[in-house]
Design an enzyme around this catalytic site. Sequence first.
Site, short mmCIF file in Angstrom:
data_model
loop_
_atom_site.label_atom_id
_atom_site.label_comp_id
_atom_site.label_asym_id
_atom_site.label_seq_id
_atom_site.Cartn_x
_atom_site.Cartn_y
_atom_site.Cartn_z
N ARG A 240 2.80 -7.58 0.62
CA ARG A 240 3.44 -9.08 -0.16
C ARG A 240 2.42 -9.93 0.06
O ARG A 240 1.62 -9.89 1.46
CB ARG A 240 4.58 -8.59 0.94
CG ARG A 240 5.43 -7.21 0.64
CD ARG A 240 6.40 -7.25 1.59
NE ARG A 240 7.50 -5.81 0.92
CZ ARG A 240 7.54 -4.44 1.36
NH1 ARG A 240 6.39 -3.96 2.41
NH2 ARG A 240 8.45 -3.90 1.03
N LYS A 267 7.78 -4.77 6.56
CA LYS A 267 9.27 -4.84 6.32
C LYS A 267 10.44 -4.53 6.36
O LYS A 267 11.25 -4.31 7.12
CB LYS A 267 9.50 -5.80 4.72
CG LYS A 267 11.20 -5.84 4.07
CD LYS A 267 11.24 -6.34 2.77
CE LYS A 267 12.56 -6.12 2.57
NZ LYS A 267 12.53 -6.27 0.63
N HIS A 329 4.20 -13.18 -5.28
CA HIS A 329 5.08 -12.16 -5.20
C HIS A 329 5.05 -11.07 -6.60
O HIS A 329 4.93 -10.02 -6.06
CB HIS A 329 6.48 -12.22 -4.47
CG HIS A 329 6.88 -10.61 -4.25
ND1 HIS A 329 8.18 -9.96 -5.13
CD2 HIS A 329 6.96 -11.07 -2.74
CE1 HIS A 329 8.30 -8.48 -3.69
NE2 HIS A 329 7.48 -9.08 -2.71
N ARG A 332 2.57 -7.60 -7.22
CA ARG A 332 3.51 -6.41 -6.96
C ARG A 332 3.74 -6.06 -8.48
O ARG A 332 3.79 -4.75 -8.30
CB ARG A 332 3.63 -6.31 -5.60
CG ARG A 332 3.84 -7.25 -4.12
CD ARG A 332 4.12 -7.55 -2.84
NE ARG A 332 5.26 -6.20 -3.16
CZ ARG A 332 5.14 -5.31 -2.24
NH1 ARG A 332 4.02 -5.06 -1.32
NH2 ARG A 332 5.99 -4.93 -2.40
N HIS A 355 7.20 0.52 -0.39
CA HIS A 355 9.16 0.54 -0.27
C HIS A 355 8.77 1.44 0.56
O HIS A 355 8.51 2.31 0.74
CB HIS A 355 9.38 0.95 -1.97
CG HIS A 355 8.87 -0.52 -2.55
ND1 HIS A 355 8.60 0.37 -4.32
CD2 HIS A 355 8.66 -1.54 -2.27
CE1 HIS A 355 8.11 -1.22 -4.85
NE2 HIS A 355 8.71 -2.36 -3.82
N TYR A 365 5.25 13.29 5.05
CA TYR A 365 4.17 13.12 4.52
C TYR A 365 3.36 12.80 3.50
O TYR A 365 2.44 12.29 3.35
CB TYR A 365 4.96 14.31 3.72
CG TYR A 365 3.91 14.83 2.03
CD1 TYR A 365 3.09 16.04 2.95
CD2 TYR A 365 4.35 14.46 0.90
CE1 TYR A 365 2.49 16.70 2.24
CE2 TYR A 365 3.29 15.02 0.61
CZ TYR A 365 2.23 16.06 0.76
OH TYR A 365 1.91 16.90 -0.47
#
Length: 401
Positions: A240, A267, A329, A332, A355, A365
Amino acid sequence: MPLSDVKVRNLTAPGRYTDGEGLYLQVMPNGGRYWRMKYRFGGKEKLLAFGVYPVVGIKEAREKRFTAKQTLSRGEDPGALKKAAKEKVIQETTSTLQAVAEDWLSHQAGRWEANTLARTRSSLEADVFPTLGSVPMAEITPRQVMDVVKKIEIRGAGEIAMRVLQRVKAIYRYATTHQHIDRNPMVDLVPSEILKPRRVQHRAALGPADLPEFLAKLDVYQGDPHTVHALRLLMLTAARPGEVRSARWNEFELGAKLWRIPAERMKMRIEHVVPLSAQAVAVVEAMKPLSSHRELVFPSPFYPSKPLSENTFNSAMARMGYKYLATAHGFRALFSTVANEAGWNADAIERQLAHAERDQVRAAYDRGARLPERIKLMDWWANYLDSRRNGQVIPFPQQAA
């Protein structure tokens, strides 16, 4: 003998006049007349004040006595209950929305980045405090809050209206938790039931076909080197913009080709490990002569103790001819599109983009097991960008299909 209304009206001599069961009227030398009730609780004699005659008549005084007796029969102290009720009134009266909001903002300051805190405070100061800030929270109705957010929506700021509603609801949850109010009257306010549906405006992004021209323009861009290198790292990592702008030197392990962004800067408030391609390492190395003596990798050229400003990237892209066409942005989205089309594992792509993963076991994991795959992914991505700079396209990896 119980008092009568006529007798009470005619009392003038100072003294104590009993009505029975602990209730009496105290006549003062200055003529004041006060209802009192003596009672015992926990082995101690106590006193209740029922008000001033004639504001409180004999009938009302007896009703108050009856209520106090009921309280005693339940094993409760009527004086303590009265004191608690009085304190509650004072608490709710002084707990205005603005006062509690300031407490809430102070509480959140340790969790949020400075710009998030500033945006939140600014929205409340602009749209909430002028109307409801000085009102005790216990007196504010859901209708009043709805009127505030609908007013914001009417001026065409639907996104801000939704965020303001969410923030007011958060303040009420905080107020209930910390006992500024007894209950949360805003719990049933649902944004989708108050505000009109909004068309999501995705950030403008470059397409794969736009890359050769953009990368050529970036190569010859005459802007500040801090900005140029930051844009390069932004593209190479799919991070970001805020994460790149505020990158610290102590977050980089260049020998291991890793960038560890701490949870407090993310975030989702989870540490994010970013694999660095050789090209990304070279970009960070190029910043050493410019900023290795500072905490920030990309400090503002004007205020070195602060990171590049929030608008730096998009301003640079506008000067390169991409105003309204692409945002920082959007890199991404470009990375996600190309990597998915190339057949890379969707979970690895999502993890690279940091995310949120709702399943905590799976998230734990992925943080470890996906790293080797993400290392290959980011090396491939860097090579893909190099190939596009040269007007070529490297083959999509067969093993990723």
